[in-house]
Motif scaffolding. Structure first.
Motif, PDB file in Angstrom:
ATOM      1  N   TYR A  24      -3.106 -19.451  21.561  1.00  0.00           N
ATOM      2  CA  TYR A  24      -4.460 -19.994  21.723  1.00  0.00           C
ATOM      3  C   TYR A  24      -5.325 -19.680  20.502  1.00  0.00           C
ATOM      4  CZ  TYR A  24      -3.727 -21.737  26.391  1.00  0.00           C
ATOM      5  OH  TYR A  24      -3.281 -22.467  27.462  1.00  0.00           O
ATOM      6  N   ARG A  25      -5.148 -18.498  19.923  1.00  0.00           N
ATOM      7  CA  ARG A  25      -5.921 -18.106  18.737  1.00  0.00           C
ATOM      8  C   ARG A  25      -5.467 -18.884  17.500  1.00  0.00           C
ATOM      9  NH1 ARG A  25      -4.279 -12.555  17.242  1.00  0.00           N
ATOM     10  NH2 ARG A  25      -2.600 -13.792  16.357  1.00  0.00           N
ATOM     11  N   ASP A  26      -4.164 -18.879  17.237  1.00  0.00           N
ATOM     12  CA  ASP A  26      -3.655 -19.420  15.976  1.00  0.00           C
ATOM     13  C   ASP A  26      -3.429 -20.924  15.987  1.00  0.00           C
ATOM     14  OD1 ASP A  26      -3.646 -16.750  15.249  1.00  0.00           O
ATOM     15  OD2 ASP A  26      -1.475 -16.513  15.507  1.00  0.00           O
ATOM     16  N   ILE A  27      -3.030 -21.488  17.103  1.00  0.00           N
ATOM     17  CA  ILE A  27      -2.741 -22.916  17.166  1.00  0.00           C
ATOM     18  C   ILE A  27      -3.985 -23.723  17.558  1.00  0.00           C
ATOM     19  CG2 ILE A  27      -1.295 -24.709  18.230  1.00  0.00           C
ATOM     20  CD1 ILE A  27       0.184 -22.678  16.354  1.00  0.00           C
ATOM     21  N   LEU A  28      -4.685 -23.286  18.607  1.00  0.00           N
ATOM     22  CA  LEU A  28      -5.866 -24.031  19.061  1.00  0.00           C
ATOM     23  C   LEU A  28      -7.169 -23.544  18.429  1.00  0.00           C
ATOM     24  CD1 LEU A  28      -5.224 -24.708  22.847  1.00  0.00           C
ATOM     25  CD2 LEU A  28      -4.694 -26.135  20.865  1.00  0.00           C
ATOM     26  N   GLY A  29      -7.134 -22.393  17.749  1.00  0.00           N
ATOM     27  CA  GLY A  29      -8.327 -21.883  17.087  1.00  0.00           C
ATOM     28  C   GLY A  29      -9.304 -21.175  18.006  1.00  0.00           C
ATOM     29  N   ALA A  30      -8.825 -20.665  19.127  1.00  0.00           N
ATOM     30  CA  ALA A  30      -9.697 -19.937  20.051  1.00  0.00           C
ATOM     31  C   ALA A  30     -10.202 -18.668  19.378  1.00  0.00           C
ATOM     32  CB  ALA A  30      -8.949 -19.590  21.331  1.00  0.00           C
ATOM     33  N   GLN A  31     -11.443 -18.325  19.661  1.00  0.00           N
ATOM     34  CA  GLN A  31     -12.059 -17.121  19.107  1.00  0.00           C
ATOM     35  C   GLN A  31     -11.918 -15.984  20.112  1.00  0.00           C
ATOM     36  OE1 GLN A  31     -13.458 -16.331  16.100  1.00  0.00           O
ATOM     37  NE2 GLN A  31     -13.607 -14.290  16.964  1.00  0.00           N
ATOM     38  N   PRO A  32     -11.106 -14.947  19.782  1.00  0.00           N
ATOM     39  CA  PRO A  32     -10.980 -13.811  20.702  1.00  0.00           C
ATOM     40  C   PRO A  32     -12.330 -13.118  20.899  1.00  0.00           C
ATOM     41  CG  PRO A  32      -9.285 -13.734  19.013  1.00  0.00           C
ATOM     42  CD  PRO A  32     -10.278 -14.786  18.592  1.00  0.00           C
ATOM     43  N   GLN A  33     -12.595 -12.708  22.147  1.00  0.00           N
ATOM     44  CA  GLN A  33     -13.818 -11.987  22.472  1.00  0.00           C
ATOM     45  C   GLN A  33     -13.513 -10.586  22.983  1.00  0.00           C
ATOM     46  OE1 GLN A  33     -16.982 -13.106  21.866  1.00  0.00           O
ATOM     47  NE2 GLN A  33     -15.905 -14.742  20.809  1.00  0.00           N
ATOM     48  N   ALA A  34     -12.453 -10.449  23.788  1.00  0.00           N
ATOM     49  CA  ALA A  34     -12.068  -9.137  24.317  1.00  0.00           C
ATOM     50  C   ALA A  34     -10.614  -9.203  24.750  1.00  0.00           C
ATOM     51  CB  ALA A  34     -12.953  -8.744  25.500  1.00  0.00           C
ATOM     52  N   ARG A  35      -9.958  -8.042  24.710  1.00  0.00           N
ATOM     53  CA  ARG A  35      -8.558  -7.978  25.120  1.00  0.00           C
ATOM     54  C   ARG A  35      -8.278  -6.607  25.705  1.00  0.00           C
ATOM     55  NH1 ARG A  35      -3.046  -9.549  22.084  1.00  0.00           N
ATOM     56  NH2 ARG A  35      -1.739  -9.009  23.841  1.00  0.00           N
ATOM     57  N   TRP A  36      -7.439  -6.576  26.748  1.00  0.00           N
ATOM     58  CA  TRP A  36      -6.982  -5.337  27.385  1.00  0.00           C
ATOM     59  C   TRP A  36      -5.533  -5.558  27.767  1.00  0.00           C
ATOM     60  CZ3 TRP A  36     -10.250  -8.963  29.020  1.00  0.00           C
ATOM     61  CH2 TRP A  36      -9.980  -9.613  30.220  1.00  0.00           C
ATOM     62  N   ALA A  38      -3.868  -6.174  30.412  1.00  0.00           N
ATOM     63  CA  ALA A  38      -3.476  -7.224  31.355  1.00  0.00           C
ATOM     64  C   ALA A  38      -4.231  -8.538  31.164  1.00  0.00           C
ATOM     65  CB  ALA A  38      -3.677  -6.732  32.788  1.00  0.00           C
ATOM     66  N   GLY A  39      -5.016  -8.664  30.075  1.00  0.00           N
ATOM     67  CA  GLY A  39      -5.739  -9.914  29.931  1.00  0.00           C
ATOM     68  C   GLY A  39      -6.526 -10.018  28.650  1.00  0.00           C
ATOM     69  N   ALA A  40      -7.198 -11.158  28.511  1.00  0.00           N
ATOM     70  CA  ALA A  40      -8.018 -11.415  27.326  1.00  0.00           C
ATOM     71  C   ALA A  40      -9.042 -12.490  27.652  1.00  0.00           C
ATOM     72  CB  ALA A  40      -7.144 -11.869  26.158  1.00  0.00           C
ATOM     73  N   TYR A  41     -10.157 -12.422  26.936  1.00  0.00           N
ATOM     74  CA  TYR A  41     -11.162 -13.479  26.994  1.00  0.00           C
ATOM     75  C   TYR A  41     -11.274 -14.097  25.610  1.00  0.00           C
ATOM     76  CZ  TYR A  41     -12.752 -11.530  31.447  1.00  0.00           C
ATOM     77  OH  TYR A  41     -12.827 -11.081  32.744  1.00  0.00           O
ATOM     78  N   LEU A  42     -11.236 -15.430  25.573  1.00  0.00           N
ATOM     79  CA  LEU A  42     -11.368 -16.170  24.328  1.00  0.00           C
ATOM     80  C   LEU A  42     -12.358 -17.309  24.541  1.00  0.00           C
ATOM     81  CD1 LEU A  42      -7.983 -15.777  24.950  1.00  0.00           C
ATOM     82  CD2 LEU A  42      -8.040 -16.163  22.515  1.00  0.00           C
ATOM     83  N   GLU A  43     -12.859 -17.853  23.431  1.00  0.00           N
ATOM     84  CA  GLU A  43     -13.718 -19.034  23.503  1.00  0.00           C
ATOM     85  C   GLU A  43     -13.050 -20.168  22.744  1.00  0.00           C
ATOM     86  OE1 GLU A  43     -18.343 -18.091  23.917  1.00  0.00           O
ATOM     87  OE2 GLU A  43     -17.482 -17.320  22.055  1.00  0.00           O
ATOM     88  N   LEU A  44     -13.024 -21.326  23.364  1.00  0.00           N
ATOM     89  CA  LEU A  44     -12.550 -22.568  22.748  1.00  0.00           C
ATOM     90  C   LEU A  44     -13.746 -23.509  22.750  1.00  0.00           C
ATOM     91  CD1 LEU A  44      -9.061 -23.098  24.392  1.00  0.00           C
ATOM     92  CD2 LEU A  44      -9.532 -23.182  21.949  1.00  0.00           C
ATOM     93  N   GLY A  45     -14.532 -23.496  21.690  1.00  0.00           N
ATOM     94  CA  GLY A  45     -15.782 -24.251  21.705  1.00  0.00           C
ATOM     95  C   GLY A  45     -16.665 -23.701  22.802  1.00  0.00           C
ATOM     96  N   ALA A  46     -17.070 -24.550  23.727  1.00  0.00           N
ATOM     97  CA  ALA A  46     -17.925 -24.116  24.828  1.00  0.00           C
ATOM     98  C   ALA A  46     -17.118 -23.582  26.015  1.00  0.00           C
ATOM     99  CB  ALA A  46     -18.795 -25.278  25.297  1.00  0.00           C
ATOM    100  N   LEU A  47     -15.791 -23.622  25.953  1.00  0.00           N
ATOM    101  CA  LEU A  47     -14.956 -23.187  27.068  1.00  0.00           C
ATOM    102  C   LEU A  47     -14.669 -21.698  26.997  1.00  0.00           C
ATOM    103  CD1 LEU A  47     -13.152 -23.804  29.552  1.00  0.00           C
ATOM    104  CD2 LEU A  47     -11.284 -24.176  27.929  1.00  0.00           C
ATOM    105  N   TRP A  48     -14.902 -20.993  28.105  1.00  0.00           N
ATOM    106  CA  TRP A  48     -14.518 -19.594  28.270  1.00  0.00           C
ATOM    107  C   TRP A  48     -13.132 -19.626  28.883  1.00  0.00           C
ATOM    108  CZ3 TRP A  48     -17.339 -16.440  32.632  1.00  0.00           C
ATOM    109  CH2 TRP A  48     -16.655 -15.264  32.888  1.00  0.00           C
ATOM    110  N   LEU A  49     -12.170 -19.051  28.174  1.00  0.00           N
ATOM    111  CA  LEU A  49     -10.782 -19.030  28.618  1.00  0.00           C
ATOM    112  C   LEU A  49     -10.370 -17.596  28.898  1.00  0.00           C
ATOM    113  CD1 LEU A  49      -8.025 -20.474  29.031  1.00  0.00           C
ATOM    114  CD2 LEU A  49      -7.604 -20.078  26.600  1.00  0.00           C
ATOM    115  N   CYS A  50      -9.836 -17.365  30.088  1.00  0.00           N
ATOM    116  CA  CYS A  50      -9.302 -16.056  30.462  1.00  0.00           C
ATOM    117  C   CYS A  50      -7.792 -16.176  30.522  1.00  0.00           C
ATOM    118  CB  CYS A  50      -9.847 -15.630  31.819  1.00  0.00           C
ATOM    119  SG  CYS A  50      -9.104 -14.085  32.432  1.00  0.00           S
ATOM    120  N   LEU A  51      -7.087 -15.323  29.795  1.00  0.00           N
ATOM    121  CA  LEU A  51      -5.639 -15.226  29.899  1.00  0.00           C
ATOM    122  C   LEU A  51      -5.328 -13.969  30.688  1.00  0.00           C
ATOM    123  CD1 LEU A  51      -4.567 -16.048  26.227  1.00  0.00           C
ATOM    124  CD2 LEU A  51      -4.826 -17.619  28.174  1.00  0.00           C
TER     125      LEU A  51
END
Length: 142
Positions: A24-36, A38-51
């Motif tokens: 998501y970071r390298d291919i789609l260009g998502a901006q990482p916001q936090a990571r632990w 068992a998970g991570a929060y990223l932003e894809l433009g206006a979309l908040w994505l939780c992995l």
């Protein structure tokens, strides 16, 4: 009457969190916001994505679409949903949330809050890595 304002966030359960985070970071260009662990929060433009780490299983995992709700109408809308839907999960995170199924069993969440309020709730955790905002190409160092 205010109500659902759009998509709040999308949560995807990933069998290999490291692989999905990088993709998501390298291919789609998502901006990482936090990571632990068992998970991570990223932003894809206006979309908040939780992995979320886990084994994808449509019946058992947390993959879902969260709908953004105005706080002033959450209680009324939640009551209507509870009367007409099956609940699939209890809320254990920041913000008012209701986890429910649509008539075809799709997992949905009614949520009040945004990525900023969620990140603020994680600030006191020692196990979360936070990422700095991206530096704009127009900014210059002083």
């Amino acid at each position: 009457m205010p109500g659902i304002r759009g998509v709040n966030h999308v949560t995807l359960v990933c069998s290999d969190l490291d692989r999905s985070f990088a993709w998501y970071r390298d291919i789609l260009g998502a901006q990482p916001q936090a990571r632990w662990a068992a998970g991570a929060y990223l932003e894809l433009g206006a979309l908040w994505l939780c992995l979320e780490a886990g084994l994808p299983d449509a019946r058992a995992d947390d993959t879902h679409l969260a709908l953004d709700c105005d706080a002033s109408c959450f209680a009324d809308l939640a009551a209507r949903i509870k009367a007409a839907s099956v609940l699939w999960k209890e809320n254990r995170s920041e913000g008012a949330s209701l986890y429910f199924l649509d008539p075809d069993g799709h997992k949905l969440e009614l949520h009040v809050g945004d990525l900023r309020t969620r990140l603020a709730a994680y600030e006191s955790r020692d196990d979360v890595e936070f990422f700095p905002p991206p530096v704009s190409g127009r900014e210059t160092a002083s």
